[in-house]
Design an enzyme around this catalytic site. Structure first.
Site, PDB file in Angstrom:
ATOM      1  CB  SER A 293      -0.957  -0.052   1.198  1.00  0.00           C
ATOM      2  OG  SER A 293      -1.926   0.951   1.133  1.00  0.00           O
ATOM      3  CE  LYS A 318      -4.842  -2.518   1.051  1.00  0.00           C
ATOM      4  NZ  LYS A 318      -5.072  -1.096   0.785  1.00  0.00           N
TER       5      LYS A 318
END
Length: 553
Positions: A293, A318
């Site tokens: 992320s 992600k």
């Protein structure tokens, strides 16, 4: 009638038909929603009324909600009221409590780590203490999650705990005032070599960017001319903090990340909006399979602008953005609202996020499913799953015996006993080493204890045995299989000797944690950290560093 008028009337008719068709489809969708909500409500009511056994209405509803969300992506989650506090801690890095990390070893609830300066530390609680009671309630049947929840509470309130400590026969009682605990997103920074700064960023909670900024400023003041930014295992966090961290190294005004979703308000472009600390200092960013992320945004930005080199393994993949939406009764929905795109235009979201390797990494992605992009200098990079390093380092991990010694708590318990025998010493994290004598003491201590384990090789032989039996070949291969099994058992007897180097490393880090907490564990790991060693070599080799940032000719 003129031809132009006929065309105009025809286009108007087509437009009206399209509008009516759209409205019908829209109404059909609303009808489907209302119908299915009604079915769900009546089913829920009938279950609770007529099911033969008593049903917990909350549990069965949460099960239904979680099953529904499971059909979407792994990051869209329901957060019930009783877990809101846990979510707040994850997103802000702050909570009120005593500052311990609890874990379970066999049937014991043990203090695994204490944050520096936290109420637990100032009250005299130590790593390795076994928790017996909280507020006079035995914790034998509690889960670690339940214990952590009981230790947290409002600022200024008191929690009573009873513990067992190595070497002391009677339990100890502590009365500890809960305080605001700030989990440092940068648990360690320092000069790792003569002129190389090292900054460990473990999460993108509130203030992460400011922490990285101040760390680099301080280390430059101490003579740092190169920097290692360690994002290994960093699961991400707040999007704005990934922008702040990137902005430490890239000029004001450059695009960091853009988001695109179904709702127009989520289509945004985020740029660096502050003056950077240094746009020229050589940078090596360490990434791993579990860097996700926000970590991947920072790593991707550094790669797309050719601002630094990435060292390690391909990141998690992600590329989805979440937002929280309020629900009734103080619950919330964490929902995926958009995908994010780094400056080259690529989205690093894994194509298939439902199937991963055991270590969390993405499997091999076919070239046909990847799209090609270019960095500012023209280097070719790809989407389809994570950010790939510029310089790969294979993470070998621990051998099965070391993993089992850690899992069973033997390395942890030995370190605790060592501490109480040497409580007045304070070994230096970088200079301390586990001597042969100390290691022999450990092997004697662990002998007779059950640390049996099954290797991957044994699992493969077991599968071979079963397959051979199924294929009617076992009679032909039985002798060879038995020889293999016997040889592996003989080799395993020597594993404490064969893998003593890595077991010593695990012992060293655990022992140092008793004296220096998280910072010491990180600092003591540098001696045997292959990725850090590779980063140092690359930063010290100016020609190779520059070559990695140039287009292959």
């Amino acid at each position: 009638m003129k031809l132009s008028n006929k065309i105009a009337i025809t286009l108007l008719a087509i437009g009206l038909i399209g509008l009516v068709s759209f409205q019908i489809k829209k109404n059909d969708r609303y009808f489907e929603i209302i119908k299915n909500l009604d079915v769900f409500t009546t089913l829920y009511k009938e279950l609770n009324t007529y099911y033969v056994d008593e049903i917990n209405p909350t549990d069965i509803m949460e099960t239904g909600i979680e099953a529904m969300l499971e059909s979407l992506d792994p990051y869209t989650n329901f957060i019930p009221e009783d877990k809101i506090e846990d979510y707040r801690i994850m997103s802000t890095g702050q909570y009120a409590g005593i500052g311990t990390t609890m874990g379970k070893i066999e049937d014991r609830h043990v203090v695994m780590m204490i944050f520096e300066g936290a109420p637990a530390e100032t009250s005299g609680v130590n790593i390795g203490d076994e928790l017996l009671e909280i507020n006079n309630n035995p914790v034998d049947d509690y889960t670690t999650e339940e214990i952590n929840k009981l230790l947290k509470g409002q600022i200024g309130t008191t929690v009573e705990i009873k513990i067992n400590r190595k070497g002391i026969k009677k339990p100890l009682n502590f009365s500890i005032n809960r305080e605001s605990i700030n989990v440092e997103s940068v648990p360690y920074y320092g000069l790792i070599a003569e002129d190389i700064a090292y900054i460990r960023l473990t999460e993108f909670s509130s203030g992460a960017g400011a922490s990285v900024r101040s760390a680099l400023v301080e280390l430059k003041g101490k003579g740092a001319k190169k920097v290692i930014l360690d994002l290994r295992g960093n699961p991400g966090g707040l999007l704005n903090e990934s922008i702040e961290v990137s902005n430490v190294f890239i000029p004001k005004g450059l695009e960091v990340v853009s988001t695109k979703g179904k709702i127009e308000e989520w289509n945004k472009t985020y740029t660096a909006n502050k003056n950077p600390v240094d746009v020229n200092i050589p940078v090596a960013v360490l990434i791993s399979n579990n860097s996700a992320s926000a970590s991947e945004i920072v790593a991707g930005v550094m790669q797309d602008y050719d601002r630094g080199i990435l060292v390690g393994q391909r990141s998690y993949g992600k590329g989805l953005v979440q937002a929280t939406r309020p629900l009734s009764y103080n619950s919330q929905l964490k929902i995926t609202t958009a995908k994010y795109y780094i400056p080259s235009g690529r989205c690093i979201q894994a194509i298939d996020y439902s199937h991963r390797n055991e270590d969390g990494s993405i499997g091999k992605i076919p070239d046909s499913l990847k799209s090609e992009f270019k960095t500012r200098a023209g280097r070719i990079v790809y989407d389809g799953g994570g950010v790939s390093p510029d310089h790969s380092v294979i993470n070998k991990g621990y051998a099965p015996i070391t993993i089992q010694l850690i899992r069973k708590g033997f390395i942890f318990d030995f370190a605790t006993e060592y501490y109480y025998k040497n409580v007045n010493s304070k070994p230096d994290p970088r200079e301390f080493s586990v001597s042969d004598d100390l290691y022999n003491e450990f092997t004697t201590w662990v002998s007779g204890k059950d640390y049996s384990y099954t290797t991957a090789t044994e699992e493969t032989i077991k599968e071979l045995r079963e397959t051979a039996d199924s294929d009617k070949y076992f009679d032909f291969l039985e002798k060879e299989i038995m020889v293999l099994e016997k040889e592996i058992q003989e080799h395993k007897k020597e594993d404490l000797k064969v893998f003593q180097s890595e077991i010593k490393r695990a012992l060293k880090e655990e022992i140092i944690s008793r004296y220096h907490k998280r910072q010491g564990m990180i600092e003591s790991s540098f001696e045997n950290d292959e990725e850090v060693d590779e980063a140092i070599k690359l930063l010290n080799d100016e020609a190779q560093y520059k070559a990695l940032l140039q287009v292959d000719k």
